[in-house]
Design an enzyme around this catalytic site. Structure first.
Site, mmCIF file in Angstrom:
data_model
loop_
_atom_site.group_PDB
_atom_site.id
_atom_site.type_symbol
_atom_site.label_atom_id
_atom_site.label_comp_id
_atom_site.label_asym_id
_atom_site.label_seq_id
_atom_site.Cartn_x
_atom_site.Cartn_y
_atom_site.Cartn_z
ATOM 1 N N SER A 195 -4.302 -48.892 74.499
ATOM 2 C CA SER A 195 -4.933 -50.186 74.224
ATOM 3 C C SER A 195 -4.110 -51.097 73.317
ATOM 4 O O SER A 195 -4.497 -52.244 73.077
ATOM 5 C CB SER A 195 -6.306 -49.962 73.589
ATOM 6 N N GLU A 210 43.990 -37.586 25.402
ATOM 7 C CA GLU A 210 44.879 -37.052 26.424
ATOM 8 C C GLU A 210 46.369 -37.297 26.168
ATOM 9 O O GLU A 210 47.198 -36.548 26.643
ATOM 10 C CB GLU A 210 44.501 -37.644 27.787
#
Length: 744
Positions: A442, A165
């Site tokens: 239950s 770059e």
């Protein structure tokens, strides 16, 4: 004064003022530049120890959730040969500090981790795998970023960035005129744009402060900004900001910025752990992450990576032979990104609720924190798959009634929530595990027996109770006459048989003797909820969520210890230091509660053998010796099952959102999903601690001791010192048998 000189002076004055203004502005803006990091949410790290329950599929789920790569090298990779795994963990932070990366060898055989060794083959007593990232809290800025200091960046990456770059980065003052001519010549010779002419500083200015429009004015401003930044700040600061700002990818609305986040996004690893060819690909993506996306365009990505490697050879960053070898390497990217916005929304909702008291959204989102949760990927995966695979089968039995389900899984030793499923779909929606309140049936009965058995001088599992019709006045002009599920009464039986067969009439008689108000107080103590003290409460006539029922059953599964359920273990700051711990240090159960809980658990183990949950034996889960209780509301509208093994509890609900009858019982609905969970999830068998208990053979119809060979003799457990003293043998029965044999 000549006009040209005057205009030149005016232009010079303007430029001086312009540069002075932007210099002052950039001193503040660039000097104080900072970013908001997202807060990352993690599952629990997998604790490994020789002998622990583990199977290859469960370990594979854990590795996949954490983004491990099979066949790769370095941290976050593993190799597998049947039940033998060789893996390299990643470095991670936890409440007890930083854990370094390490190489591990695991051997799994017959559902157990038989051997755990380090990379050299030396036995290890314990190890931990780094946790999976399960969610991300971004806040207003939808940016994925992991800040790195320049000293943390591999030197090879820094050299590669400059080679590709900005080769003159160390020497120029913000603009590289030689680089402009070099790029122009290179691009003309290649017939395409291969090199850019912008310096790193210019790229940084463009990304931070300007647009990408191709105009002369923008380029002039870019150059001016770059010159001012270079004049005021050192190269190290500029390079560090560049590496943390550079754009490297996108997933949905989340933009990935910085090389730290890029390494995790593309490779699932820390920046320092990248291989040279992976560094080259990461640097190559700076030119265009979408154009060279290695997941969508692998050939383009390979060409770009190889171009970067060639430039690294050209500038002397790596040797020619090394460059050629690296070009032959695979790209090494993970199949999917390391980003996790919200993988488990139902669990995530509970986590946010529990964190809300200490961390409101504005103090949590985008703060760079690490939230450490209790979620176990293997448990969550097994829960989701059980629902996905078995619920459609149940829908056929329900005659087409649309079914939904919820499941909560916890660690029986700590109260940590390992999995939570809020519905049949995995997306965000109504969270039935937290918010669906349905009649529990239950499922509430064991707590009636718990209250009775906590009074050993008055009740035991051998205490007779009459299972016969009864009528109770519940209002001025109304009575209530409960019936058993099979439509029959069973006469005098003991508490053990009444519980494992879930007889309604016997339970109500016992509950009225114990006191409905005591059941209400117990529920309030365990859950914070206090329903009305109606007799029908004894049979579960109350609407509760699966999470609340899990809170109650956690008390039983933990041996009478009250363990608040928690989804969060702690919170770390951006540096990995603990901010808050949610680890519980509980005093342990009272002896009376512990003994009563063990008695109920013992009976519920028998319920899973010869009682209402006996179908678990046919499912092949008898070896786990689970304890469990079925529950069914009126007309089969709600099917429940709560069951636990030696280390995990799971509560399951199945029903219809419109409250339509499903025709499913607890054993034919919810228990099927529970079974699917534990067929996949490694778990310890349940072994009851019998300290403070003693065993005796007793008669089935009376609380008296008898001989094991007697007809209907039953072995029960009692609180030590409270077993029956009276003995009734079966001499007459033996004489009848003897005479019968003589006559034959």
């Amino acid at each position: 004064m000549p006009a040209g000189l005057f205009l030149g002076g005016m232009l010079l004055g303007f430029l001086v003022l312009y540069f002075w203004a932007i210099d002052r502005w950039l001193q503040g803006e660039f000097g104080r530049l900072s970013w908001r990091e997202p807060t990352r949410v993690y599952a629990r790290p997998l604790a490994l120890s020789p002998g622990m329950p583990l199977n290859p599929e469960a370990l594979r789920v854990e590795l996949e959730a954490a983004g491990y790569r099979q066949g790769g090298r370095g941290p976050g990779s593993f190799q597998r040969d049947g039940g033998r795994f060789v893996l390299t963990t990643r470095e991670f932070s936890d409440l007890d500090g930083r854990h370094a990366s390490r190489r591990l060898q695991l051997e799994i055989d017959r559902g157990r981790l038989r051997a755990l060794r380090d990379g050299e083959g030396h036995p290890l007593p314990a190890a931990r795998l780094d946790p999976a990232r399960i969610a991300t809290l971004y806040g207003r800025e939808r940016t994925e970023r992991r800040l790195v200091a320049l000293r943390e960046v591999p030197p090879l990456l820094i050299a590669a960035v400059q080679a590709v770059e900005d080769r003159s980065f160390k020497d120029h003052a913000g603009i590289d005129f030689r680089g402009i001519f070099r790029a122009l010549f290179s691009n003309l010779r290649a017939g395409e744009v291969r090199e850019g002419a912008s310096t790193l500083t210019q790229q940084l200015v463009r990304n931070l402060y300007l647009t990408r429009e191709q105009t002369l004015l923008r380029k002039l401003r870019e150059a001016a900004y770059a010159l001012c930044i270079e004049a005021r700040f050192d190269k190290g600061r500029i390079l560090e900001v560049y590496l943390n700002q550079v754009y490297l990818g996108q997933e949905g609305s989340q933009a990935v910025h910085g090389v730290g986040a890029g390494a995790e996004f593309w490779f699932g690893r820390e920046l320092a752990d990248l291989e040279p060819q992976e560094i080259a690909l990461l640097v190559g993506l700076i030119q265009g992450p979408s154009l060279h996306d290695p997941r969508r365009h692998p050939e383009r990505a390979r060409a770009r990576r190889d171009r970067v490697l060639a430039q690294m050879v050209e500038t002397g960053v790596i040797g020619r032979e090394q460059g050629a070898a690296l070009m032959r390497e695979p790209l090494g990217v993970t199949a999917r990104s390391g980003l996790r916005i919200n993988r488990y929304p139902a669990f995530f909702e509970l986590m946010q609720q529990q964190l809300g008291r200490d961390y409101p959204a504005d103090k949590l989102n985008g703060q760079g924190l690490q939230v450490l949760t209790t979620l176990a990927p293997m448990a969550q995966d097994a829960a989701e798959r059980s629902i996905a695979e078995r619920l459609p089968e149940l829908a056929k039995a329900a005659k087409g009634v649309p079914l939904e389900a919820a499941m909560v899984v916890t660690d029986t030793r700590s109260g940590e929530l390992q999995a939570l499923v809020g519905g049949a779909g995995s997306g965000i929606g109504f969270n039935r595990a937290l918010s669906a309140r349905r009649p529990v049936g239950s499922l509430l009965k064991p707590f009636v027996y718990l209250l009775a058995l906590a009074q050993p001088g008055r009740f035991s599992l051998a205490t007779p109770v009459e299972d016969a019709p009864l009528s109770l006045r519940v209002a001025a002009n109304r009575t209530w006459s409960p019936e058993n599920a099979d439509g029959r009464s069973h006469g005098w039986i003991n508490l053990h048989q009444a519980l494992i067969q879930s007889y309604n009439q016997a339970t109500v008689r016992l509950g009225m003797e114990v006191g409905v108000d005591r059941l209400v107080r117990l529920m309030e103590e365990l859950t914070g909820l206090a329903p009305d003290a109606n007799p029908s409460l004894l049979l579960g006539a109350v609407d509760l969520s699966p999470l609340v029922m899990t809170e109650m059953y956690q008390f039983l599964a933990a041996g009478g210890e009250r363990q608040p359920l928690r989804a969060v273990r702690g919170v770390l700051d951006a540096r990995g230091q603990p901010l808050r711990r949610y680890v519980q240090h509980l005093p342990g159960p009272a002896e009376q509660d512990a003994v009563a809980a063990r008695l109920v658990t013992w009976s519920l183990q028998h319920a899973a053998r010869e009682g209402t949950a006996r179908r678990l034996q046919a499912e092949g889960l008898g070896w786990l010796q689970p304890a469990g209780k079925t529950g069914t509301s009126n007309d089969g509208r709600d099917s429940w099952f709560a069951g636990w093994t030696g280390d995990r509890l799971a509560v399951v609900w199945v029903g219809n959102d419109a409250n339509q009858p499903t025709g499913l019982y607890g054993s034919t609905g919810a228990m099927r999903l529970w079974s699917g969970l534990f067929r996949a999830l490694p778990s310890e068998p349940l072994a009851i601690d019998e300290r403070g208990l003693e065993r005796q053979w007793v008669a089935a119809d009376e609380a008296v001791r008898t001989d094991p060979e007697c007809e209907d003799a039953t072995e029960l457990v009692f609180v030590a010192g409270f077993s029956p003293r009276e003995h009734r043998g079966c001499t007459l029965a033996r004489l009848r048998d003897w005479f019968g044999r003589r006559e034959r």
